[in-house]
Scaffold this active site. Structure first.
Site, PDB file in Angstrom:
ATOM      1  N   ARG A 165       0.830  -1.219   0.000  1.00 51.63           N
ATOM      2  CA  ARG A 165       0.000   0.000   0.000  1.00 51.63           C
ATOM      3  C   ARG A 165       0.867   1.273   0.000  1.00 51.63           C
ATOM      4  O   ARG A 165       0.528   2.273   0.626  1.00 51.63           O
ATOM      5  CB  ARG A 165      -0.940   0.043   1.217  1.00 51.63           C
ATOM      6  CG  ARG A 165      -1.986  -1.072   1.265  1.00 51.63           C
ATOM      7  CD  ARG A 165      -2.978  -0.949   0.118  1.00 51.63           C
ATOM      8  NE  ARG A 165      -4.078  -1.875   0.270  1.00 51.63           N
ATOM      9  CZ  ARG A 165      -4.081  -3.138  -0.155  1.00 51.63           C
ATOM     10  NH1 ARG A 165      -3.015  -3.633  -0.772  1.00 51.63           N
ATOM     11  NH2 ARG A 165      -5.138  -3.897   0.007  1.00 51.63           N
ATOM     12  N   SER A 241     -10.714  -0.563   3.114  1.00 52.13           N
ATOM     13  CA  SER A 241      -9.982  -0.677   4.389  1.00 52.13           C
ATOM     14  C   SER A 241      -9.558   0.703   4.845  1.00 52.13           C
ATOM     15  O   SER A 241      -8.881   1.420   4.096  1.00 52.13           O
ATOM     16  CB  SER A 241      -8.716  -1.515   4.207  1.00 52.13           C
ATOM     17  OG  SER A 241      -9.025  -2.791   3.728  1.00 52.13           O
ATOM     18  N   GLU A 337      -4.811   3.776   5.940  1.00 51.82           N
ATOM     19  CA  GLU A 337      -4.476   3.566   4.529  1.00 51.82           C
ATOM     20  C   GLU A 337      -5.044   4.723   3.716  1.00 51.82           C
ATOM     21  O   GLU A 337      -4.466   5.163   2.730  1.00 51.82           O
ATOM     22  CB  GLU A 337      -5.100   2.244   4.044  1.00 51.82           C
ATOM     23  CG  GLU A 337      -4.899   2.017   2.556  1.00 51.82           C
ATOM     24  CD  GLU A 337      -5.826   0.965   1.967  1.00 51.82           C
ATOM     25  OE1 GLU A 337      -5.696  -0.212   2.329  1.00 51.82           O
ATOM     26  OE2 GLU A 337      -6.663   1.344   1.112  1.00 51.82           O
TER      27      GLU A 337
HETATM   28  P1  FAD Z   1      -8.732   8.793  -5.268  1.00 46.82           P
HETATM   29  O1  FAD Z   1      -9.445   8.414  -4.018  1.00 46.82           O
HETATM   30  O2  FAD Z   1      -9.354   9.805  -6.141  1.00 46.82           O
HETATM   31  O3  FAD Z   1      -7.268   9.271  -4.885  1.00 46.82           O
HETATM   32  C1  FAD Z   1      -6.448   8.521  -4.034  1.00 46.82           C
HETATM   33  C2  FAD Z   1      -5.089   9.201  -3.932  1.00 46.82           C
HETATM   34  O4  FAD Z   1      -4.440   9.160  -5.198  1.00 46.82           O
HETATM   35  C3  FAD Z   1      -5.188  10.680  -3.574  1.00 46.82           C
HETATM   36  O5  FAD Z   1      -4.069  10.995  -2.771  1.00 46.82           O
HETATM   37  C4  FAD Z   1      -5.091  11.381  -4.920  1.00 46.82           C
HETATM   38  O6  FAD Z   1      -4.549  12.683  -4.805  1.00 46.82           O
HETATM   39  C5  FAD Z   1      -4.177  10.457  -5.704  1.00 46.82           C
HETATM   40  N1  FAD Z   1      -4.457  10.411  -7.141  1.00 46.82           N
HETATM   41  C6  FAD Z   1      -5.626  10.026  -7.724  1.00 46.82           C
HETATM   42  N2  FAD Z   1      -5.492  10.031  -9.064  1.00 46.82           N
HETATM   43  C7  FAD Z   1      -4.227  10.461  -9.326  1.00 46.82           C
HETATM   44  C8  FAD Z   1      -3.497  10.708 -10.524  1.00 46.82           C
HETATM   45  N3  FAD Z   1      -4.021  10.513 -11.741  1.00 46.82           N
HETATM   46  N4  FAD Z   1      -2.223  11.164 -10.408  1.00 46.82           N
HETATM   47  C9  FAD Z   1      -1.656  11.377  -9.189  1.00 46.82           C
HETATM   48  N5  FAD Z   1      -2.306  11.147  -8.036  1.00 46.82           N
HETATM   49  C10 FAD Z   1      -3.568  10.694  -8.094  1.00 46.82           C
HETATM   50  N6  FAD Z   1      -7.675  -0.631  -2.438  1.00 46.82           N
HETATM   51  C11 FAD Z   1      -6.860  -1.707  -2.563  1.00 46.82           C
HETATM   52  O7  FAD Z   1      -5.649  -1.569  -2.704  1.00 46.82           O
HETATM   53  N7  FAD Z   1      -7.381  -2.978  -2.517  1.00 46.82           N
HETATM   54  C12 FAD Z   1      -8.688  -3.221  -2.364  1.00 46.82           C
HETATM   55  O8  FAD Z   1      -9.117  -4.381  -2.318  1.00 46.82           O
HETATM   56  C13 FAD Z   1      -9.563  -2.102  -2.219  1.00 46.82           C
HETATM   57  N8  FAD Z   1     -10.903  -2.287  -2.022  1.00 46.82           N
HETATM   58  C14 FAD Z   1     -11.718  -1.217  -1.884  1.00 46.82           C
HETATM   59  C15 FAD Z   1     -13.092  -1.439  -1.694  1.00 46.82           C
HETATM   60  C16 FAD Z   1     -13.963  -0.379  -1.564  1.00 46.82           C
HETATM   61  C17 FAD Z   1     -15.440  -0.651  -1.359  1.00 46.82           C
HETATM   62  C18 FAD Z   1     -13.470   0.955  -1.632  1.00 46.82           C
HETATM   63  C19 FAD Z   1     -14.415   2.120  -1.525  1.00 46.82           C
HETATM   64  C20 FAD Z   1     -12.107   1.188  -1.809  1.00 46.82           C
HETATM   65  C21 FAD Z   1     -11.219   0.112  -1.926  1.00 46.82           C
HETATM   66  N9  FAD Z   1      -9.830   0.288  -2.108  1.00 46.82           N
HETATM   67  C22 FAD Z   1      -9.007  -0.799  -2.269  1.00 46.82           C
HETATM   68  C23 FAD Z   1      -9.256   1.650  -2.142  1.00 46.82           C
HETATM   69  C24 FAD Z   1      -9.361   2.339  -3.540  1.00 46.82           C
HETATM   70  O9  FAD Z   1     -10.256   1.656  -4.365  1.00 46.82           O
HETATM   71  C25 FAD Z   1      -7.992   2.399  -4.231  1.00 46.82           C
HETATM   72  O10 FAD Z   1      -7.055   3.063  -3.417  1.00 46.82           O
HETATM   73  C26 FAD Z   1      -8.067   3.129  -5.573  1.00 46.82           C
HETATM   74  O11 FAD Z   1      -6.860   2.958  -6.287  1.00 46.82           O
HETATM   75  C27 FAD Z   1      -8.365   4.612  -5.435  1.00 46.82           C
HETATM   76  O12 FAD Z   1      -8.645   5.133  -6.728  1.00 46.82           O
HETATM   77  P2  FAD Z   1      -9.348   6.526  -6.925  1.00 46.82           P
HETATM   78  O13 FAD Z   1      -9.292   6.880  -8.361  1.00 46.82           O
HETATM   79  O14 FAD Z   1     -10.709   6.496  -6.313  1.00 46.82           O
HETATM   80  O15 FAD Z   1      -8.381   7.468  -6.087  1.00 46.82           O
HETATM   81  N1  EPU Z   2     -10.663 -10.490   9.932  1.00 44.36           N
HETATM   82  C1  EPU Z   2     -11.392 -10.613  11.095  1.00 44.36           C
HETATM   83  N2  EPU Z   2     -12.482  -9.801  11.243  1.00 44.36           N
HETATM   84  C2  EPU Z   2     -12.859  -8.904  10.317  1.00 44.36           C
HETATM   85  C3  EPU Z   2     -12.116  -8.789   9.145  1.00 44.36           C
HETATM   86  C4  EPU Z   2     -11.007  -9.591   8.974  1.00 44.36           C
HETATM   87  O1  EPU Z   2     -11.084 -11.413  11.962  1.00 44.36           O
HETATM   88  O2  EPU Z   2     -13.854  -8.215  10.546  1.00 44.36           O
HETATM   89  C5  EPU Z   2      -9.466 -11.353   9.753  1.00 44.36           C
HETATM   90  C6  EPU Z   2      -9.749 -12.791   9.375  1.00 44.36           C
HETATM   91  O3  EPU Z   2      -8.772 -13.569  10.036  1.00 44.36           O
HETATM   92  C7  EPU Z   2      -9.475 -12.847   7.897  1.00 44.36           C
HETATM   93  C8  EPU Z   2      -8.348 -11.839   7.779  1.00 44.36           C
HETATM   94  O4  EPU Z   2      -8.657 -10.831   8.733  1.00 44.36           O
HETATM   95  O5  EPU Z   2      -9.088 -14.107   7.499  1.00 44.36           O
HETATM   96  C9  EPU Z   2      -8.189 -11.215   6.423  1.00 44.36           C
HETATM   97  O6  EPU Z   2      -9.433 -10.615   6.042  1.00 44.36           O
HETATM   98  P1  EPU Z   2      -9.714 -10.218   4.516  1.00 44.36           P
HETATM   99  O7  EPU Z   2      -9.363 -11.353   3.619  1.00 44.36           O
HETATM  100  O8  EPU Z   2     -11.077  -9.651   4.431  1.00 44.36           O
HETATM  101  O9  EPU Z   2      -8.630  -9.131   4.229  1.00 44.36           O
HETATM  102  P2  EPU Z   2      -8.142  -7.845   5.007  1.00 44.36           P
HETATM  103  O10 EPU Z   2      -6.759  -8.106   5.496  1.00 44.36           O
HETATM  104  O11 EPU Z   2      -9.132  -7.395   6.012  1.00 44.36           O
HETATM  105  C10 EPU Z   2      -7.017  -6.914   2.861  1.00 44.36           C
HETATM  106  C11 EPU Z   2      -6.911  -5.619   2.143  1.00 44.36           C
HETATM  107  C12 EPU Z   2      -8.162  -5.399   1.299  1.00 44.36           C
HETATM  108  C13 EPU Z   2      -8.268  -6.522   0.286  1.00 44.36           C
HETATM  109  C14 EPU Z   2      -8.363  -7.846   1.055  1.00 44.36           C
HETATM  110  C15 EPU Z   2      -8.382  -9.029   0.128  1.00 44.36           C
HETATM  111  C16 EPU Z   2      -5.525  -4.159   3.479  1.00 44.36           C
HETATM  112  C17 EPU Z   2      -5.473  -2.983   4.373  1.00 44.36           C
HETATM  113  N3  EPU Z   2      -6.744  -4.527   3.078  1.00 44.36           N
HETATM  114  O12 EPU Z   2      -8.091  -6.812   3.801  1.00 44.36           O
HETATM  115  O13 EPU Z   2      -7.994  -4.186   0.598  1.00 44.36           O
HETATM  116  O14 EPU Z   2      -9.401  -6.381  -0.537  1.00 44.36           O
HETATM  117  O15 EPU Z   2      -7.216  -7.964   1.926  1.00 44.36           O
HETATM  118  O16 EPU Z   2      -7.106  -9.224  -0.373  1.00 44.36           O
HETATM  119  O17 EPU Z   2      -4.492  -4.727   3.134  1.00 44.36           O
HETATM  120  C18 EPU Z   2      -8.377  -1.830   0.740  1.00 44.36           C
HETATM  121  O18 EPU Z   2      -7.149  -1.700   0.710  1.00 44.36           O
HETATM  122  O19 EPU Z   2      -9.160  -0.847   0.777  1.00 44.36           O
HETATM  123  C19 EPU Z   2      -8.944  -3.167   0.745  1.00 44.36           C
HETATM  124  C20 EPU Z   2     -10.262  -3.412   0.835  1.00 44.36           C
END
Ligand code: FAD
Ligand code: EPU
Length: 341
Positions: A165, A241, A337
């Site tokens: 991240r 997250s 994050e």
């Molecule tokens: P924004 O929120 O618009 O911006 C994020 C940051 O990037 C800001 O600091 C912004 O200034 C900068 N930025 C944006 N665009 C540019 C650009 N073109 N050039 C330079 N800087 C820029 N993230 C994960 O890693 N894994 C996941 O599984 C995951 N699951 C998610 C689930 C949900 C339901 C939600 C709401 C979010 C999740 N995220 C996850 C976080 C998010 O989706 C990612 O971080 C995504 O890449 C953000 O994209 P955005 O365009 O919305 O960025």
């Molecule tokens: N867990 C719990 N309780 C909860 C949630 C999670 O006990 O309420 C524990 C369980 O042991 C589970 C483990 O956490 O097995 C991992 O949970 P999960 O697979 O849902 O993943 P996470 O670690 O909570 C991360 C990323 C997610 C990504 C998932 C799947 C980070 C900060 N988050 O979540 O990314 O989608 O793995 O790979 O690394 C994001 O970055 O916004 C994001 C959603």
């Protein structure tokens, strides 16, 4: 033609649905727009916020500056060799749309990253990751333009200094470059990543066998798992997250494990162990907690939510309480994050 608007509500442009305003707002749809913008002398000293899909930001106040919404479109296969296909996408392309394009055309490597919200340009920012794959594994290079000088630069994989991240754009070069396009290296011979979490279980439920395993079925499995756990921002405001999973030294992990035998942990090298913050937050009693319009999601404790009219500061207050209680109970610091603005 660039249109600069004043006093724009950012509520529709952030997935937390925080009601904050931008003093100025501009949408850029091509690289040229950036150079045009740089020539507007009245904005030289104005603070600037780059915004993609707003799915990883928490707005804690009105933004008294210029929000630059990056909406550069286009997906192009630029070259191929025996093993790889190289694809360039504009920074404004919806991430999941690019994943679906690759899955549909048999370009392997991104399928585990299905359904992550946001744009292509933001993806390298925090080296998005999910279900055992991180963006850096398919990343080739990116182009970006310096927000003040207009210098155009190509960043290689090494230049981006990717981590968990993390990237150079979240640290040393924060808010300095507008990422305009990203080039990906996809595999012609897929390597399936099915070890993480519930992927195998879900594939079995879908009736997928080793013979029918494909990048399509993995993408579908990931989509199913995500829909079952993560709140849809169209229904409940959130940014995924809220915290990163902390990495602690092995001796500290071993001491905690002796005290809490169910504690999960994954070795990540350098004698560090990654602990799921969701587990720590759940054990500290926060899962499903709600106060006013803020809360901790009932199915995923790592996700903080806005049920309606929470402010950015309400979310920060809850985040601090969660952070403090995890620190008191486990002696582990969990860091955000999400980008707090
Ligand atoms: P924004 O929120 O618009 O911006 C994020 C940051 O990037 C800001 O600091 C912004 O200034 C900068 N930025 C944006 N665009 C540019 C650009 N073109 N050039 C330079 N800087 C820029 N993230 C994960 O890693 N894994 C996941 O599984 C995951 N699951 C998610 C689930 C949900 C339901 C939600 C709401 C979010 C999740 N995220 C996850 C976080 C998010 O989706 C990612 O971080 C995504 O890449 C953000 O994209 P955005 O365009 O919305 O960025
Ligand atoms: N867990 C719990 N309780 C909860 C949630 C999670 O006990 O309420 C524990 C369980 O042991 C589970 C483990 O956490 O097995 C991992 O949970 P999960 O697979 O849902 O993943 P996470 O670690 O909570 C991360 C990323 C997610 C990504 C998932 C799947 C980070 C900060 N988050 O979540 O990314 O989608 O793995 O790979 O690394 C994001 O970055 O916004 C994001 C959603």
């Amino acid at each position: 033609m660039l249109t600069i608007e004043s006093h724009v509500s950012l509520k529709p442009y952030n997935t937390f649905h925080i009601d904050a305003n931008a003093r100025y707002w501009v949408e850029i749809t091509c690289e040229e727009d950036i150079y045009t913008l740089l020539q507007l002398t009245e904005f030289v000293d104005t603070p600037k916020l780059i915004l993609g899909g707003g799915s990883n930001v928490l707005l804690c106040q009105d933004f008294d500056g210029l929000v630059i919404n990056v909406n550069i479109q286009g997906i192009e296969v630029i070259r191929a060799d025996d093993d790889h296909t190289y694809i360039t996408a504009g920074a404004g392309v919806n991430w999941h749309k690019l994943v679906l394009f690759c899955v549909e055309h048999g370009h392997a490597g991104m399928e585990n990253l299905s359904l992550i919200p946001g744009t292509v340009g933001a993806a390298p920012m925090q080296n998005i990751g999910a279900y055992g794959v991180e963006l850096e594994q398919v990343f080739e290079s990116l182009t970006a333009v310096h927000i003040q000088t207009g210098e155009k630069r190509t960043f290689s994989h090494a230049d981006c200094a990717f981590g968990y991240r993390e990237s150079v754009f979240k640290r040393e070069l924060k808010n300095q470059y507008i990422i305009t396009a990203v080039t990906f290296r996809l595999d012609k011979h897929p390597v399936f990543h099915t070890r993480y979490g519930a992927i195998r279980e879900t594939l079995a439920e879908m009736g997928v066998s080793d013979d029918t395993l494909s990048i399509q079925t993995i993408s579908e499995a990931v989509i199913r798992i995500r829909r079952s756990k993560l709140p849809d921002p169209a229904e409940i405001g959130n940014a995924g997250s809220f915290f990163k999973n902390p990495e602690v030294p092995k001796p500290q992990f071993d001491r905690l494990k002796a005290q809490y035998p169910a504690l999960p942990g994954y070795p990540v090298g350098n004698d560090l162990v990654k602990i799921p913050a969701g587990w720590l937050i759940e054990q500290a009693g926060w899962k499903g907690y709600r106060t006013g319009d803020t809360g901790v999601h009932a199915k995923q404790a790592l996700v903080l939510v806005n049920y309606g009219n929470a402010t950015g500061n309400d979310i920060v207050t809850l985040a601090r309480q969660v952070q403090q209680s995890v620190q008191e109970m486990f002696g582990v610091l969990i860091s955000p994050e999400v980008n707090i603005v």
